[in-house]
Structures are given as C-alpha cells and as structure tokens.
Design an enzyme around this catalytic site. Structure first.
Site, PDB file in Angstrom:
ATOM      1  N   CYS A 108      77.285 -70.195  60.918  1.00 17.57           N
ATOM      2  CA  CYS A 108      78.410 -69.389  60.422  1.00 17.57           C
ATOM      3  C   CYS A 108      79.663 -70.224  60.163  1.00 17.57           C
ATOM      4  CB  CYS A 108      78.725 -68.265  61.402  1.00 17.57           C
ATOM      5  SG  CYS A 108      77.305 -67.194  61.672  1.00 17.57           S
ATOM      6  N   HIS A 242      86.222 -66.073  61.351  1.00 18.77           N
ATOM      7  CA  HIS A 242      84.838 -65.643  61.122  1.00 18.77           C
ATOM      8  C   HIS A 242      84.691 -64.220  61.656  1.00 18.77           C
ATOM      9  CE1 HIS A 242      80.620 -65.268  60.996  1.00 18.77           C
ATOM     10  NE2 HIS A 242      80.389 -65.564  62.257  1.00 18.77           N
ATOM     11  N   ASN A 272      78.670 -59.036  60.245  1.00 19.56           N
ATOM     12  CA  ASN A 272      78.742 -60.501  60.251  1.00 19.56           C
ATOM     13  C   ASN A 272      77.899 -61.052  59.098  1.00 19.56           C
ATOM     14  OD1 ASN A 272      78.420 -63.231  60.743  1.00 19.56           O
ATOM     15  ND2 ASN A 272      78.030 -63.003  62.935  1.00 19.56           N
TER      16      ASN A 272
HETATM   17  N1  COA Z   1      73.411 -50.015  71.114  1.00 22.47           N
HETATM   18  C1  COA Z   1      73.550 -49.388  72.293  1.00 22.47           C
HETATM   19  N2  COA Z   1      73.494 -50.030  73.476  1.00 22.47           N
HETATM   20  C2  COA Z   1      73.281 -51.356  73.461  1.00 22.47           C
HETATM   21  C3  COA Z   1      73.126 -52.069  72.260  1.00 22.47           C
HETATM   22  C4  COA Z   1      73.194 -51.348  71.054  1.00 22.47           C
HETATM   23  N3  COA Z   1      73.056 -51.931  69.847  1.00 22.47           N
HETATM   24  N4  COA Z   1      72.929 -53.375  72.554  1.00 22.47           N
HETATM   25  C5  COA Z   1      72.976 -53.483  73.899  1.00 22.47           C
HETATM   26  N5  COA Z   1      73.178 -52.256  74.455  1.00 22.47           N
HETATM   27  C6  COA Z   1      73.310 -51.914  75.883  1.00 22.47           C
HETATM   28  C7  COA Z   1      72.622 -52.930  76.785  1.00 22.47           C
HETATM   29  O1  COA Z   1      71.270 -52.636  76.966  1.00 22.47           O
HETATM   30  C8  COA Z   1      73.429 -52.774  78.055  1.00 22.47           C
HETATM   31  O2  COA Z   1      72.988 -51.632  78.717  1.00 22.47           O
HETATM   32  P1  COA Z   1      72.990 -51.557  80.352  1.00 22.47           P
HETATM   33  O3  COA Z   1      74.428 -51.682  80.760  1.00 22.47           O
HETATM   34  O4  COA Z   1      72.388 -50.229  80.612  1.00 22.47           O
HETATM   35  O5  COA Z   1      72.142 -52.729  80.796  1.00 22.47           O
HETATM   36  C9  COA Z   1      74.848 -52.501  77.564  1.00 22.47           C
HETATM   37  O6  COA Z   1      74.695 -51.975  76.233  1.00 22.47           O
HETATM   38  C10 COA Z   1      75.737 -53.718  77.559  1.00 22.47           C
HETATM   39  O7  COA Z   1      75.049 -54.747  76.880  1.00 22.47           O
HETATM   40  P2  COA Z   1      75.702 -56.174  76.698  1.00 22.47           P
HETATM   41  O8  COA Z   1      74.766 -57.027  75.879  1.00 22.47           O
HETATM   42  O9  COA Z   1      76.152 -56.694  78.023  1.00 22.47           O
HETATM   43  O10 COA Z   1      76.979 -55.766  75.798  1.00 22.47           O
HETATM   44  P3  COA Z   1      78.204 -56.634  75.337  1.00 22.47           P
HETATM   45  O11 COA Z   1      79.443 -55.964  75.720  1.00 22.47           O
HETATM   46  O12 COA Z   1      78.052 -58.089  75.700  1.00 22.47           O
HETATM   47  O13 COA Z   1      78.091 -56.520  73.756  1.00 22.47           O
HETATM   48  C11 COA Z   1      77.432 -57.849  71.872  1.00 22.47           C
HETATM   49  C12 COA Z   1      76.957 -57.048  73.094  1.00 22.47           C
HETATM   50  C13 COA Z   1      76.200 -58.443  71.206  1.00 22.47           C
HETATM   51  C14 COA Z   1      78.140 -56.901  70.920  1.00 22.47           C
HETATM   52  C15 COA Z   1      78.427 -58.959  72.322  1.00 22.47           C
HETATM   53  O14 COA Z   1      77.900 -59.665  73.432  1.00 22.47           O
HETATM   54  C16 COA Z   1      78.719 -59.932  71.211  1.00 22.47           C
HETATM   55  O15 COA Z   1      79.280 -59.573  70.204  1.00 22.47           O
HETATM   56  N6  COA Z   1      78.388 -61.219  71.404  1.00 22.47           N
HETATM   57  C17 COA Z   1      78.578 -62.219  70.351  1.00 22.47           C
HETATM   58  C18 COA Z   1      77.541 -62.023  69.263  1.00 22.47           C
HETATM   59  C19 COA Z   1      77.850 -62.780  68.004  1.00 22.47           C
HETATM   60  O16 COA Z   1      78.978 -62.896  67.602  1.00 22.47           O
HETATM   61  N7  COA Z   1      76.777 -63.289  67.367  1.00 22.47           N
HETATM   62  C20 COA Z   1      76.891 -63.993  66.124  1.00 22.47           C
HETATM   63  C21 COA Z   1      77.533 -65.334  66.288  1.00 22.47           C
HETATM   64  S1  COA Z   1      77.779 -66.140  64.779  1.00 22.47           S
END
Ligand code: COA
Length: 316
Positions: A108, A242, A272
């Site tokens: 990215c 980004h 994204n």
């Molecule tokens: N819809 C609903 N629930 C979801 C979900 C979705 N799409 N994805 C995960 N969950 C749930 C999980 O299972 C978890 O449930 P639990 O508490 O019962 O175990 C809960 O939501 C929290 O999950 P978690 O992964 O800890 O959430 P988070 O706050 O870290 O958010 C992201 C997840 C992916 C949005 C976040 O970590 C993120 O944006 N990370 C960077 C990703 C990124 O930028 N990638 C590209 C880089 S170029």
C-alpha cells in the site's frame, strides 16, 4: 519534479456494508465503528486494466501532454492476473506510449515509493515526464467466506503525470521485515521436482498488530520527513494518509496533535484501495478545488512488509 496531471478510475459496482450483511457474519454498525468504511467499489464487469488505462488517460489529459511525450511509466500493483508481462508493458500499448517502464510492489506504500523513484530519475536527468499508475484489486485476494479482511478492501486505480519542477521536498522510506502481519501467498504451477509444495491461500492478516505498527511507524515517518523538509506539523496544509482505517488515521492525527480538517478521507466510499488510495484522494481533492498553489501536502502510507513511507510536496 512536480505533479502536472492526475486522474482516477473506479469500478461501477458499489457494495455497501448492508450488502455484506447478506452473506457475512458482520454488520454496518461494526464496520463503520471499527473502520469508517460505509461502502466500496468492486470489479465486476470491468478489468483492472480498464481502470488503469482510464486513470492514465485522464491524467495525461489533465497534464496537457500526449502519451508519446512520456519518458517512463511506473506502475504500482500488489497482484493482478498477469505475473508477466508487467502492468507497465500492457498499459504502454493501451495508452499509445512509446517509452519504457517498470512495475513496483511496495504494497500500500507503492505510490510514495513511486514518487521517490520518479524524483530520482528526474534528478539524474533520465526523464522529464513520468507517468505513475497505481492500480489495485485487493478484493481478489481476500477470502470472501470470512469477515476479517473482505470488509476492508475496495478496487480502484489512479495516476499522476510528473514534470519538471521543485514541488517534491522530502521523502522517508522505512521497512521492518515482518511478513506475518499481512501476506497473500499465491499458488504456483506444479513441477515434477519440487518437494514440500506450498498451496496458496487468501490474504492473512493480524489486524490488531498491524493497527499498532501502522500508527507508530507512520507517526515516526511523518516526524522524520517533516524534519527533512525543514517544516513543522502546523506548516502542512493537508495530510493525505493511506486510507486503510479511519481509526488508524485518527491515531496518527492525535500523535501529531493537528486539527481533523487537515486529514481528508474518502475511505467511507472506497474502503482500502491499497497503493491507489492516496492518488485517488489527491485527484478528488483537486477536482473539488481544495488544493491550491503554495499548499504543503504530506503523504503517508504503510502496508504489508511491514513497509511505510512519507513524502512532502509543495503544490506548484
Ligand atoms: N464483523 C463483525 N465482527 C467482527 C468482524 C467483522 N467484520 N471482524 C472481527 N469481528 C469480531 C471479532 O471476532 C472479535 O469478536 P470477539 O470480541 O467476540 O472475539 C471482535 O470483533 C473484535 O475483533 P478484533 O479483530 O480484535 O477487532 P479490531 O478492533 O482490532 O478491528 C480491524 C479489526 C481489522 C478493523 C482492525 O484491527 C484494523 O483495522 N487493523 C488494521 C488492518 C489494516 O489496515 N489492514 C490493511 C493494511 S494496508
């Protein structure tokens, strides 16, 4: 070097968070709150090459130059149907250019890295007009049976034409080798000789870890590039970040202690789009007449690697 033309192209299909609720265990509320994304564009009838060509032609038109005046083409892409030839070769033919080019894959962060390459080529006297095209289809390497990555991405392309000037002020590129936070492992053809064959798999992501590294490393890059440019955070007109997650952008903004209005976003509409996200945002802001001569733009991106990069431009 300065940017003399921009263009962008997005798929016609809009897919909202509500559309995803139909087949994934997710909700509009969860996606909006955790990422800021409301909808994204997905390739359906078009190809990525259609978008790349459209963005490139628009950028050439806005620069007021013809394809034959280009000295070099740089394409930024993580993965697409053709492993070879490079995207730059295919695009050269479709836009009617005659120059050489190359493809880069810096995830990215590809756009900022392409800007650094273009500036180096211009400073070395090897080119005076360069086309950068960032074209990405990350939705094609997500697992659509799972909710963890498929909700985050969108497809899109954007291009800039660069010409002689003094707008490019400073750049910082960083890398911390850590494959496991985000990777897409592609399956290659079978040979009769390979032992321990590895099958491919869709995008694997450690979201929480990636989130933390993205905020801290981007803030670090930004501080370094500001220092290299000899300016303060308050001197920046816009931070073009980004578009990976609104909360990541907010985390970086809070560290810099700069006002929200300096951090424009369009992640709500496109998700994204990998290396295309910053040039799509730039093109939209120019069309909305939000960028003017003399403005200072700071661009900052991060991605799989872990890689990150930032640059400072003064709009001419
Ligand atoms: N819809 C609903 N629930 C979801 C979900 C979705 N799409 N994805 C995960 N969950 C749930 C999980 O299972 C978890 O449930 P639990 O508490 O019962 O175990 C809960 O939501 C929290 O999950 P978690 O992964 O800890 O959430 P988070 O706050 O870290 O958010 C992201 C997840 C992916 C949005 C976040 O970590 C993120 O944006 N990370 C960077 C990703 C990124 O930028 N990638 C590209 C880089 S170029």
């Amino acid at each position: 070097m300065k940017i003399i033309g921009t263009g962008s192209a997005l798929p016609s299909l809009r897919v909202t968070n509500h559309d995803l609720e139909g087949f994934l265990d997710t909700s509009d509320e969860w996606i909006t709150e955790r990422t800021g994304i409301k909808e994204r564009r997905l390739l359906s009838t078009e190809t990525l090459y259609d978008l790349a060509e459209e963005a490139a032609k628009k950028a050439l038109q806005s620069a007021g130059i013809g394809p034959e005046q280009l000295d070099f083409i740089i394409c930024s892409n993580v993965a697409n149907r053709f492993i070879t030839p490079g995207m730059n070769c295919i695009l050269q033919g479709s836009i009617g250019a005659t120059c050489a080019g190359l493809d880069i894959n810096v995830a990215c962060a590809g756009f900022v890295n392409a800007m650094m390459l273009a500036d180096s080529m211009m400073q070395a006297g090897r080119a005076s007009h360069i086309l950068i095209v960032c074209a990405e289809e990350p939705t094609k390497y997500c697992n659509w049976d799972e909710r963890d990555t498929s909700i985050l991405f969108g497809d899109g392309a954007a291009a800039v034409v660069l010409g002689p000037g003094n707008g490019f002020k400073a750049v910082q590129m960083s890398m911390i080798s850590n494959k496991d936070v985000l990777y897409y492992e592609r399956c290659m053809e079978k040979t009769p000789f390979e032992k321990n064959r590895v099958e491919g798999q869709p995008l694997v992501m450690k979201g929480r870890e990636l989130f933390r590294v993205a905020v801290s490393q981007s803030a670090k890059d930004i501080k370094i590039v500001l220092e290299k440019a000899g300016i303060q955070p308050s001197d920046v007109t816009y931070y073009l970040m980004h578009q990976a997650n609104k909360r990541i952008i907010e985390g970086i903004r809070a560290i810099l202690n700069e006002p929200e209005e300096k951090f424009p976003t369009n992640i709500e509409n496109y998700g994204n789009t990998s290396s295309a996200s910053i040039p799509i945002l730039l093109d939209e802001m120019l069309h909305a007449n939000r960028i003017h001569a003399g403005d200072t733009l700071l661009m900052s991106a991060f991605g799989a690697g872990f890689v990150s990069a930032a640059c400072v431009l003064q709009w001419e």
